[in-house]
Design a protein around this motif. Structure first.
Motif, short mmCIF file in Angstrom:
data_model
loop_
_atom_site.label_atom_id
_atom_site.label_comp_id
_atom_site.label_asym_id
_atom_site.label_seq_id
_atom_site.Cartn_x
_atom_site.Cartn_y
_atom_site.Cartn_z
N PRO A 119 26.60 -19.14 -6.20
CA PRO A 119 25.99 -18.12 -7.06
C PRO A 119 24.63 -17.69 -6.54
N ASN A 120 24.06 -16.70 -7.21
CA ASN A 120 22.83 -16.05 -6.74
C ASN A 120 21.76 -16.08 -7.84
N LEU A 121 20.61 -16.67 -7.53
CA LEU A 121 19.49 -16.78 -8.47
C LEU A 121 18.49 -15.65 -8.25
N PHE A 122 17.63 -15.43 -9.23
CA PHE A 122 16.65 -14.35 -9.14
C PHE A 122 15.47 -14.71 -8.23
N THR A 123 14.91 -13.70 -7.60
CA THR A 123 13.64 -13.82 -6.87
C THR A 123 12.46 -13.48 -7.78
N GLY A 124 12.73 -12.63 -8.78
CA GLY A 124 11.67 -12.13 -9.65
C GLY A 124 11.20 -10.74 -9.30
N ALA A 125 11.68 -10.19 -8.19
CA ALA A 125 11.18 -8.91 -7.70
C ALA A 125 11.97 -7.72 -8.24
N HIS A 126 11.35 -6.54 -8.16
CA HIS A 126 11.96 -5.28 -8.57
C HIS A 126 11.98 -4.31 -7.39
N ASN A 127 12.92 -3.36 -7.44
CA ASN A 127 12.96 -2.21 -6.53
C ASN A 127 13.14 -2.61 -5.07
N PHE A 128 14.11 -3.48 -4.82
CA PHE A 128 14.44 -3.84 -3.44
C PHE A 128 14.68 -2.58 -2.60
N HIS A 129 14.33 -2.66 -1.34
CA HIS A 129 14.56 -1.61 -0.34
C HIS A 129 13.74 -0.34 -0.63
N SER A 130 12.64 -0.49 -1.33
CA SER A 130 11.82 0.67 -1.70
C SER A 130 10.36 0.35 -1.46
N ILE A 131 9.57 1.40 -1.19
CA ILE A 131 8.13 1.21 -1.08
C ILE A 131 7.52 0.83 -2.42
N ASP A 157 18.47 -14.36 -4.15
CA ASP A 157 18.46 -13.01 -3.59
C ASP A 157 18.76 -11.96 -4.65
N ALA A 158 18.61 -12.35 -5.92
CA ALA A 158 18.79 -11.39 -7.01
C ALA A 158 17.43 -10.83 -7.42
N GLY A 159 17.43 -10.00 -8.46
CA GLY A 159 16.25 -9.23 -8.80
C GLY A 159 15.31 -9.85 -9.81
N ASP A 174 0.82 -1.21 0.00
CA ASP A 174 0.00 0.00 0.00
C ASP A 174 0.85 1.26 0.00
N GLY A 175 2.17 1.11 -0.22
CA GLY A 175 3.06 2.26 -0.29
C GLY A 175 3.58 2.76 1.04
N THR A 176 3.32 2.04 2.12
CA THR A 176 3.79 2.46 3.44
C THR A 176 4.94 1.60 3.95
N SER A 177 5.34 0.60 3.17
CA SER A 177 6.39 -0.31 3.62
C SER A 177 7.08 -0.94 2.42
N LEU A 178 8.14 -1.69 2.69
CA LEU A 178 8.70 -2.56 1.68
C LEU A 178 7.77 -3.75 1.50
N LEU A 179 7.89 -4.42 0.36
CA LEU A 179 7.14 -5.66 0.16
C LEU A 179 7.81 -6.82 0.88
N GLY A 180 9.13 -6.83 0.87
CA GLY A 180 9.84 -7.92 1.52
C GLY A 180 10.06 -9.12 0.63
N ALA A 181 9.86 -8.97 -0.67
CA ALA A 181 10.24 -10.04 -1.59
C ALA A 181 11.74 -10.30 -1.48
N ASP A 182 12.47 -9.32 -1.04
CA ASP A 182 13.87 -9.43 -0.65
C ASP A 182 13.91 -9.69 0.86
N ASP A 183 13.74 -10.95 1.33
CA ASP A 183 14.02 -12.14 0.57
C ASP A 183 12.96 -13.22 0.81
N LYS A 184 11.74 -12.79 1.13
CA LYS A 184 10.69 -13.76 1.41
C LYS A 184 10.24 -14.49 0.15
N ALA A 185 10.49 -13.88 -1.01
CA ALA A 185 10.23 -14.58 -2.25
C ALA A 185 11.10 -15.83 -2.34
N ALA A 186 12.32 -15.75 -1.82
CA ALA A 186 13.21 -16.92 -1.83
C ALA A 186 12.65 -18.05 -0.98
#
Length: 409
Positions: free
Chosen positions: A368-380, A197-199, A131-143
């Motif tokens: 090595p590091n594989l993708f999570t699929g997410a964009h804009n880590f550390h951002s609302i 933990d990649a993008g 909702d724009g008030t927090s991070l999503l946390g796909a970094d790294d809960k998507a993993a």
């Protein structure tokens, strides 16, 4: 359980890393990380994993036992429990059907197509946002969701051959890779590993900085300003003079791709004593050594001109993962094959930063590091296209299955 349901369940637990607690050596630095690890532990049990251990520091590890008669390498997959401290609010994630244009996160906050044009690649897909008030946390809960979804696949398809798989979730990656530094890779007894933990979808990282820190302490001479002439030696000005000795074009803001840098990161002190922290970064081992030597030389020159008023401490922080993959390309080859098996074009990226795999590799576990699929880590404005999350899990499945073709001789 569907992978999206898993992920959304994880986002409801606030696992923001606590910088203050972490700086005191407390791990996990936040209670939510242990709470999430407890939930995941129960899920690992339901998926048939064995040797599940949740440590007091929130490090969680488990094993998927081999069902193969072959002598196969043991592989490990890592994710981290914490989210970055840029935002501390609880996450209110939602799924939107993206049909183009901007995405309204809340009344006053918009995920803008103009600002993030890559959104256009996901037209027609479901996307998970906040909702724009927090991070999503796909970094790294998507993993975590991707790995457990892969485990569910093998539980649902016991006829599919696979070797031994180790699963590890670490706390406090977001502040100095603390969990990875604490983890004992020898007890894992794995041949190699992957962090997830990649993008965006397709991103693949097996090269990152050789990283070190320089701390230069400047000692001045105190004096009252009313009679300071000829007596006061201002440590703040000494530090400022020292900084000017470094090439201006080799700062972070002036470099990209594989160009290294010196980052004057922090300066604290007063006229009597000032401490300067410098980050040293280079992709090559020789370049990193040369940069360390350059700092030493500049301190030596400075001291010759300033009566030995600077003291240098150099420390290594982490190394380039590629340094530890020179003797075996199997982890790289397996990942690239898995991407292609899932019709994903590998986007090989040299990471201008560090991740848990850098520490794990240095400890003897190439990672090595594989993708999570997410964009804009550390951002609302962090967002996660659902098909990309599913693809991340499919890549994990493919790596595990493809490893059966690599029996030890």
């Amino acid at each position: 359980m569907h992978i999206v349901e898993r992920f959304l369940g994880y986002t409801r637990i606030n696992t923001t890393t606590n910088q203050e607690q972490g700086s005191l050596g407390i791990m996990p630095s936040s209670d939510g990380q242990y709470k999430l690890a407890t939930l995941v532990k129960c899920q690992l049990e339901s998926l048939g994993c064995i040797d599940i251990t949740l440590h007091d520091n929130a490090i969680l590890n488990a094993t998927l036992a081999s069902n193969s008669n072959k002598n196969l390498p043991t592989i490990a997959f890592f994710g981290h429990l914490d989210t970055s401290s840029e935002c501390t609010a609880d996450t209110h994630a939602k799924i939107v059907q993206y049909n183009g244009g901007d995405i309204s996160l809340s009344e006053n906050i918009t995920l803008s197509l103009q600002q993030f044009p890559e959104l256009a690649h996901y037209t027609g897909q479901e996307i998970i946002v906040t909702d724009g008030t927090s991070l999503l946390g796909a970094d790294d809960k998507a993993a975590i969701a991707a790995i457990l979804n892969a485990l569910q696949f093998f539980q649902d398809n016991p006829q599919i051959e696979h070797g031994k798989v180790q699963i590890v979730f670490l706390p406090d990656e977001e502040q100095g890779l603390l969990g990875a530094k604490e983890f004992n890779v020898k007890e894992l007894n794995a041949d190699f590993a992957y962090t997830i933990d990649a993008g965006p979808i397709g991103e693949f990282i097996y090269e990152n900085w050789n990283a070190g820190n320089a701390v230069v302490t400047f000692t001045g001479q105190s004096a009252h300003p009313m009679n300071a002439k000829g007596k006061l030696v201002n440590a703040l000005l000494l530090a400022n003079t020292f900084i000017t000795q470094f090439p201006s074009e080799e700062r972070p803001e002036c470099t990209d791709a594989r160009q290294g840098y010196y980052w004057m990161k922090k300066m604290v002190g007063n006229s009597a004593k000032t401490v300067l922290n410098i980050d040293i970064r280079d992709f090559t081992e020789d370049g990193y050594k040369q940069r360390n030597e350059y700092v030493r030389k500049q301190v030596e020159i400075f001291n010759q001109n300033n009566n030995d008023r600077a003291h240098l401490t150099l420390t290594d922080r982490y190394s380039n993962v590629l340094n530890f993959l020179k003797n075996s390309t199997l982890p790289i080859d397996l990942a690239i094959s898995a991407y292609k098996d899932n019709n994903i074009n590998p986007n090989i990226v040299a990471m201008r930063g560090g991740y848990d795999g850098a520490v794990l590799s240095q400890k003897g576990l190439p990672c090595p590091n594989l993708f999570t699929g997410a964009h804009n880590f550390h951002s609302i404005f962090e967002y996660l296209p659902v098909p990309s999350l599913i693809a991340a899990s499919n890549v994990v499945q493919s790596i595990i299955m493809n490893l059966t073709a690599h029996e030890r001789v």
